[in-house]
Design a protein around this motif. Structure first.
Motif, PDB file in Angstrom:
ATOM      1  N   GLN A 180       0.834  -1.200   0.000  1.00  0.00           N
ATOM      2  CA  GLN A 180       0.000   0.000   0.000  1.00  0.00           C
ATOM      3  C   GLN A 180       0.870   1.252   0.000  1.00  0.00           C
ATOM      4  O   GLN A 180       2.032   1.205   0.411  1.00  0.00           O
ATOM      5  CB  GLN A 180      -0.905   0.031   1.235  1.00  0.00           C
ATOM      6  N   ALA A 181       0.282   2.353  -0.455  1.00  0.00           N
ATOM      7  CA  ALA A 181       0.929   3.663  -0.324  1.00  0.00           C
ATOM      8  C   ALA A 181       0.686   4.167   1.101  1.00  0.00           C
ATOM      9  O   ALA A 181      -0.340   3.862   1.722  1.00  0.00           O
ATOM     10  CB  ALA A 181       0.359   4.642  -1.335  1.00  0.00           C
ATOM     11  N   PHE A 182       1.648   4.948   1.611  1.00  0.00           N
ATOM     12  CA  PHE A 182       1.602   5.356   3.020  1.00  0.00           C
ATOM     13  C   PHE A 182       2.324   6.681   3.182  1.00  0.00           C
ATOM     14  O   PHE A 182       3.347   6.925   2.546  1.00  0.00           O
ATOM     15  CB  PHE A 182       2.310   4.286   3.861  1.00  0.00           C
ATOM     16  N   SER A 183       1.805   7.523   4.053  1.00  0.00           N
ATOM     17  CA  SER A 183       2.512   8.756   4.400  1.00  0.00           C
ATOM     18  C   SER A 183       2.285   9.080   5.863  1.00  0.00           C
ATOM     19  O   SER A 183       1.147   9.317   6.284  1.00  0.00           O
ATOM     20  CB  SER A 183       2.030   9.931   3.538  1.00  0.00           C
ATOM     21  N   ALA A 184       3.365   9.063   6.647  1.00  0.00           N
ATOM     22  CA  ALA A 184       3.266   9.464   8.053  1.00  0.00           C
ATOM     23  C   ALA A 184       2.931  10.952   8.139  1.00  0.00           C
ATOM     24  O   ALA A 184       2.279  11.400   9.086  1.00  0.00           O
ATOM     25  CB  ALA A 184       4.578   9.174   8.772  1.00  0.00           C
ATOM     26  N   GLU A 185       3.361  11.705   7.139  1.00  0.00           N
ATOM     27  CA  GLU A 185       3.169  13.161   7.114  1.00  0.00           C
ATOM     28  C   GLU A 185       1.690  13.520   6.916  1.00  0.00           C
ATOM     29  O   GLU A 185       1.114  14.269   7.695  1.00  0.00           O
ATOM     30  CB  GLU A 185       4.010  13.757   5.978  1.00  0.00           C
ATOM     31  N   LYS A 187      -0.802  11.255   6.774  1.00  0.00           N
ATOM     32  CA  LYS A 187      -1.614  10.180   7.387  1.00  0.00           C
ATOM     33  C   LYS A 187      -2.309   9.301   6.343  1.00  0.00           C
ATOM     34  O   LYS A 187      -3.171   8.489   6.687  1.00  0.00           O
ATOM     35  CB  LYS A 187      -2.658  10.743   8.378  1.00  0.00           C
ATOM     36  N   GLN A 188      -1.912   9.411   5.099  1.00  0.00           N
ATOM     37  CA  GLN A 188      -2.476   8.544   4.061  1.00  0.00           C
ATOM     38  C   GLN A 188      -2.121   7.078   4.358  1.00  0.00           C
ATOM     39  O   GLN A 188      -0.966   6.741   4.590  1.00  0.00           O
ATOM     40  CB  GLN A 188      -1.907   8.922   2.686  1.00  0.00           C
ATOM     41  N   GLY A 189      -3.128   6.222   4.364  1.00  0.00           N
ATOM     42  CA  GLY A 189      -2.891   4.787   4.528  1.00  0.00           C
ATOM     43  C   GLY A 189      -2.615   4.339   5.950  1.00  0.00           C
ATOM     44  O   GLY A 189      -2.395   3.150   6.188  1.00  0.00           O
ATOM     45  N   VAL A 190      -2.647   5.262   6.919  1.00  0.00           N
ATOM     46  CA  VAL A 190      -2.301   4.887   8.304  1.00  0.00           C
ATOM     47  C   VAL A 190      -3.323   3.906   8.875  1.00  0.00           C
ATOM     48  O   VAL A 190      -2.960   2.885   9.462  1.00  0.00           O
ATOM     49  CB  VAL A 190      -2.160   6.133   9.202  1.00  0.00           C
TER      50      VAL A 190
END
Length: 203
Positions: A180-185, A187-190
Motif C-alpha cells: 500500500q501507499a503510506f505517508s506518516a506526514e 496520514k495517508q494509509g495509516v
C-alpha cells in the motif's frame, strides 16, 4: 460526526533493546517486526501507527537503530523495530553481526507473526527489501510493504508505482505480500496499515 475508532496500538511503550539473541524477550508472545532501509521512514511509520510523536526515534542520521528495539502494547503483544539496513558507514563487523542476528531471528523466532517492510515509494524494492520479504515468505509469515513518503508524489505517480510494485511482488511471491501507499506526514494509509498490524497481533 462519529468519533474515530480507538487505536489498538496506542498503548505501545518501549520495553527493551536486544543486541544478541540472549537479550530477546521470551519467545512465547506475538510480535510484528518492522524492517526498512535507512531513511525509508520506518521510525515515522511506527510513530504514526502507534499514534505517538516519539515512540521510535526519528533521526536525521541514517542507521541509528542498531539493535532490535521492542515496544510492548500489552503483555505478549509486541512491536519490534529492526536495525535500519543498507547504510554503508556502519563498521563491517557490526554489519556482519546484525546479519547473523537477523538471520537467526527470522529462522527461529516463533513469536514472529508478521513483517512490515518500509520502503520509500520513490526507491522501492531494493535488494535488502527483497531479502527481508524473502525471509518472511520462506517462513510462511505474512508480510506487508509500506510505500512511505507517498506525499512526495502526485496521485498519478503513486498509482503507477503501486501498480508496478504489486505486479512485481505478485510475480515473486504470489499473494502472500500486501502492499500500500503510506505517508506518516499526511496520514495517508495509516488506518489501513494499522488494521493489518493489529490483526496480526490479535488486537
Amino acid at each position: 460526526m462519529a468519533n474515530p475508532a480507538p487505536n489498538p496500538l496506542n498503548a505501545a511503550r518501549y520495553l527493551l533493546s536486544a543486541h544478541t539473541a540472549r537479550q530477546l524477550p521470551p519467545d512465547d508472545g506475538v510480535e510484528v517486526a518492522f524492517a526498512g532501509r535507512s531513511n525509508a521512514g520506518k521510525s515515522s511509520a511506527l510513530n504514526a501507527l502507534a499514534g505517538h510523536n516519539a515512540l521510535a526515534r526519528v533521526s536525521k542520521t541514517p542507521g541509528r537503530t542498531q539493535q532490535l528495539v521492542y515496544f510492548e502494547i500489552k503483555p505478549q503483544k509486541l512491536l519490534v523495530d529492526l536495525p535500519g539496513y543498507g547504510y554503508a558507514k556502519v563498521p563491517q563487523e557490526l554489519m556482519a553481526h546484525w546479519q547473523a542476528f537477523i538471520d537467526e531471528y527470522f529462522a527461529h523466532r516463533q513469536a514472529l507473526k508478521g513483517l512490515v517492510v518500509v520502503m520509500d515509494i520513490r526507491h522501492p524494492l531494493k535488494d535488502y527489501d527483497r531479502q527481508m520479504l524473502g525471509y518472511a515468505v520462506r517462513r510462511g509469515i505474512p508480510a506487508h510493504a509500506l510505500l512511505t513518503k507517498a506525499d512526495k508524489l502526485g496521485r498519478g505517480q503513486q498509482s503507477d508505482t503501486l501498480r508496478k510494485v504489486k505486479n512485481e511482488l505478485f510475480s515473486a511471491y504470489g499473494d502472500t505480500v500486501g502492499v500500500q501507499a503510506f505517508s506518516a506526514e499526511s496520514k495517508q494509509g495509516v488506518e489501513e496499515a494499522r488494521a493489518v498490524v493489529a490483526g496480526w497481533l490479535g488486537l
